[in-house]
Write an enzyme that holds these catalytic residues in place. Structure first.
Site, PDB file in Angstrom:
ATOM      1  N   HIS A   1      -4.776   6.076   1.770  1.00 25.68           N
ATOM      2  CA  HIS A   1      -6.116   5.159   2.280  1.00 25.68           C
ATOM      3  C   HIS A   1      -6.364   5.751   4.194  1.00 25.68           C
ATOM      4  O   HIS A   1      -5.507   6.088   4.103  1.00 25.68           O
ATOM      5  CB  HIS A   1      -5.987   3.985   1.997  1.00 25.68           C
ATOM      6  CG  HIS A   1      -6.943   2.373   2.903  1.00 25.68           C
ATOM      7  ND1 HIS A   1      -6.993   1.894   3.470  1.00 25.68           N
ATOM      8  CD2 HIS A   1      -8.012   1.602   1.876  1.00 25.68           C
ATOM      9  CE1 HIS A   1      -7.898   1.617   3.758  1.00 25.68           C
ATOM     10  NE2 HIS A   1      -8.875   0.890   2.514  1.00 25.68           N
TER      11      HIS A   1
ATOM     12  N   ASP B   1       3.308   2.177   2.316  1.00 27.24           N
ATOM     13  CA  ASP B   1       1.711   1.325   2.162  1.00 27.24           C
ATOM     14  C   ASP B   1       2.457   1.020   0.036  1.00 27.24           C
ATOM     15  O   ASP B   1       1.880   1.466  -0.352  1.00 27.24           O
ATOM     16  CB  ASP B   1       0.824   2.396   1.923  1.00 27.24           C
ATOM     17  CG  ASP B   1       0.236   1.720   2.571  1.00 27.24           C
ATOM     18  OD1 ASP B   1      -0.372   0.665   1.639  1.00 27.24           O
ATOM     19  OD2 ASP B   1      -1.519   1.814   1.955  1.00 27.24           O
TER      20      ASP B   1
ATOM     21  N   GLN C   1      -0.839  -1.779  -2.826  1.00 30.95           N
ATOM     22  CA  GLN C   1      -1.139  -2.146  -3.703  1.00 30.95           C
ATOM     23  C   GLN C   1      -0.011  -1.655  -4.830  1.00 30.95           C
ATOM     24  O   GLN C   1      -0.229  -1.190  -5.887  1.00 30.95           O
ATOM     25  CB  GLN C   1      -2.488  -0.618  -4.506  1.00 30.95           C
ATOM     26  CG  GLN C   1      -3.622   0.038  -3.683  1.00 30.95           C
ATOM     27  CD  GLN C   1      -4.792  -1.568  -3.919  1.00 30.95           C
ATOM     28  OE1 GLN C   1      -4.955  -2.251  -5.482  1.00 30.95           O
ATOM     29  NE2 GLN C   1      -5.297  -1.454  -3.174  1.00 30.95           N
TER      30      GLN C   1
ATOM     31  N   LYS D   1      -4.622  -9.026  -1.286  1.00 26.05           N
ATOM     32  CA  LYS D   1      -4.550  -8.343  -2.514  1.00 26.05           C
ATOM     33  C   LYS D   1      -3.373  -8.740  -3.355  1.00 26.05           C
ATOM     34  O   LYS D   1      -3.514  -8.393  -4.438  1.00 26.05           O
ATOM     35  CB  LYS D   1      -3.694  -6.757  -2.329  1.00 26.05           C
ATOM     36  CG  LYS D   1      -5.263  -6.634  -1.218  1.00 26.05           C
ATOM     37  CD  LYS D   1      -5.315  -5.109  -1.076  1.00 26.05           C
ATOM     38  CE  LYS D   1      -6.017  -4.413   0.233  1.00 26.05           C
ATOM     39  NZ  LYS D   1      -7.247  -4.380   0.239  1.00 26.05           N
TER      40      LYS D   1
ATOM     41  N   CYS E   1     -12.560   4.262   0.654  1.00 21.69           N
ATOM     42  CA  CYS E   1     -12.079   3.998   1.987  1.00 21.69           C
ATOM     43  C   CYS E   1     -11.007   5.540   1.884  1.00 21.69           C
ATOM     44  O   CYS E   1      -9.822   5.360   2.167  1.00 21.69           O
ATOM     45  CB  CYS E   1     -10.817   3.365   2.057  1.00 21.69           C
ATOM     46  SG  CYS E   1     -12.096   2.072   2.853  1.00 21.69           S
TER      47      CYS E   1
HETATM   48  N1  PLP Z   1      -3.434   1.228   1.866  1.00 16.43           N
HETATM   49  C1  PLP Z   1      -4.288   0.418   0.669  1.00 16.43           C
HETATM   50  C2  PLP Z   1      -3.666   1.910  -0.711  1.00 16.43           C
HETATM   51  C3  PLP Z   1      -4.894   0.047   0.642  1.00 16.43           C
HETATM   52  O1  PLP Z   1      -5.791  -0.012  -1.139  1.00 16.43           O
HETATM   53  C4  PLP Z   1      -5.920  -0.535   0.930  1.00 16.43           C
HETATM   54  C5  PLP Z   1      -7.544  -1.525   1.240  1.00 16.43           C
HETATM   55  O2  PLP Z   1      -7.183  -1.666  -0.114  1.00 16.43           O
HETATM   56  C6  PLP Z   1      -4.842  -0.275   2.724  1.00 16.43           C
HETATM   57  C7  PLP Z   1      -4.284   0.439   2.384  1.00 16.43           C
HETATM   58  C8  PLP Z   1      -5.595  -1.423   3.523  1.00 16.43           C
HETATM   59  O3  PLP Z   1      -5.454  -2.975   3.410  1.00 16.43           O
HETATM   60  P1  PLP Z   1      -6.071  -3.985   4.372  1.00 16.43           P
HETATM   61  O4  PLP Z   1      -7.874  -4.025   4.418  1.00 16.43           O
HETATM   62  O5  PLP Z   1      -5.466  -4.975   3.562  1.00 16.43           O
HETATM   63  O6  PLP Z   1      -5.956  -3.778   6.197  1.00 16.43           O
END
Ligand code: PLP
Length: 407
Positions: free
Chosen positions: A124, A201, A204, A227, A365
């Site tokens: 992301h 990270d 998900q 999420k 993203c």
């Molecule tokens: N990392 C992953 C794998 C994501 O799917 C997302 C959001 O879709 C993020 C980071 C960013 O999360 P946030 O916007 O809640 O900070």
């Protein structure tokens, strides 16, 4: 609870009763954010109705009960991911905030000119850009683990990247664009063999897969409340005490200090050293209710149910002529990205919306992922525990209708 009663679970989520464009809502954009159960909504209302007050500051009753409630969440998160200490749980604004914190503070202390940072081709943007920024500031080099056409990491190249110049590895557990579950334990073990810390990270992953940070031996793990059936504006950075103690603070302000004079400030101990200013108190408190909710259903049950649904959705969608699934890794979780020949993902998304079906379209993203597959974007259906086979049938019928209009 051994098997999940999805009908009852759906009753817990008030929004699922509403209609969109005159049709029952079919919400399949859970990768972006999940809906909230009543217990989470009630926790927010209860905070403002019954205990609104700033945390960590007041000697008065309301401040004490709101502080207690906020700190209960920290301990709940600790249990949820099996961290060794509650002070290894830093409450942040979300995954993005947590990654920026590590990139900035770890980067400031440990990354120098010519050092290397490893990420993967399926990150992301929030696990790309903060690392690019620290690379730029420090003259470090970003190395990107490539992936196959199925959306699986090329582990041989990863191994070849690891060397004494590597200062950190940062990869996602589950790809938001492809649904791939990455072999994080192997990634961590390989890095640790060369004393390199790893950030995972789990934005998900944490709502689908049971995570034990001690068993993984991961150095940093990050995720977002919104999420995982919790509120927006709150997230978690787990960090090993060893690293957190060695890192400088992130932001300056209230709460993160021990003593302030104009000559010198001494910093607070963990976790407060990394929590400057008034946090999102109601969200922090309501995150506790979200974790309780997940625990009550059981992550193993959730995973089993969602895996069955993912398989069902994959089979049914594949029957659509011209539809190609993007991301066909052996290990996948809760995300199906696809394109349909002769159509643009955006057009399908707009037509599905007219039928009350919420999916995500675009690059999610993760622009580099789209570049690798030579596509402008995908339609993404992402699942949560309240989704049903009937909703998948509605999606399939909806895509068929949309394609008939567009092609
Ligand atoms: N990392 C992953 C794998 C994501 O799917 C997302 C959001 O879709 C993020 C980071 C960013 O999360 P946030 O916007 O809640 O900070």
């Amino acid at each position: 609870m051994d098997t999940l009663d999805i009908k009852t679970i759906r009753e817990d989520f008030p929004i699922l009763k509403r209609e969109v464009n005159g049709k029952p809502l079919v919400y399949l954009d859970n990768g972006a954010t999940t809906q909230k159960p009543k217990a989470v909504i009630d926790a927010i209302i209860n905070y403002y109705t019954d205990m609104n007050s700033n945390v960590h500051r007041g000697v008065h009753y309301l401040s004490q009960i709101s502080t207690d409630a906020f700190e209960i969440t920290r301990r709940k998160v600790q249990e949820f991911i099996n961290a060794k200490h509650d002070y290894e749980i830093i409450i942040t604004k979300g995954t993005t905030d947590s990654i920026n914190l590590v990139a900035s503070c770890y980067g400031q202390e440990f990354i120098s000119n010519g050092d290397e940072i490893i990420i993967s081709a399926m990150e992301h943007h929030s696990n790309i850009v903060p690392w690019q920024m620290i690379c730029e500031a420090k003259g470090a080099i970003l190395k990107v683990i490539p992936m196959t056409e199925h959306g699986e990491l090329d582990m041989e190249t990863y191994k070849s990247f690891l060397n004494p110049k590597t200062k950190i590895v940062a990869v996602n557990y589950v790809s938001n664009a492809l649904g791939t579950i990455n072999p994080v334990k192997e990634i961590i073990d390989l890095a640790h063999a060369q004393n390199i810390p790893v950030l995972i990270d789990a934005a998900q992953a944490v709502q689908h897969i049971k995570i034990d940070v001690q068993a993984l031996d991961v150095d940093f793990l990050v995720f977002s409340g919104h999420k995982m059936y919790g509120p927006t504006g709150v997230g978690v950075l787990y960090g090993k005490e060893y690293w957190l103690n060695k890192m400088p603070p992130y932001q300056g302000g209230g709460d993160m200090i021990k003593d302030v004079t104009f000559e010198k400030t001494t910093y607070n101990e963990l976790p407060f050293k990394f929590e400057a200013g008034t946090p999102n108190i109601e969200a922090g408190i309501a995150l506790n209710a979200a974790i309780d909710y997940i625990n009550r259903l059981g992550l193993d049950n959730i995973k089993k149910y969602e895996d069955d649904l993912l398989q069902y959705a994959t089979e049914k969608l594949q029957e659509i002529k011209g539809l190609r699934i993007i991301g066909t890794a052996k290990e996948k979780s809760s995300v199906i990205s696809f394109v349909v020949e002769g159509t643009h993902p955006y057009d399908i998304g707009v037509l599905l919306d007219k039928m009350g079906i919420a999916v995500r379209t675009g690059h999610h993203c993760a622009q580099p992922v789209m570049e690798q597959f030579h596509i402008p974007g995908t339609v993404r259906a992402s699942l949560a525990v309240y989704n049903t086979k009937e909703e998948i049938d509605a999606l399939v019928a909806g895509v068929n209708r949309a394609v008939a209009m567009l092609v």
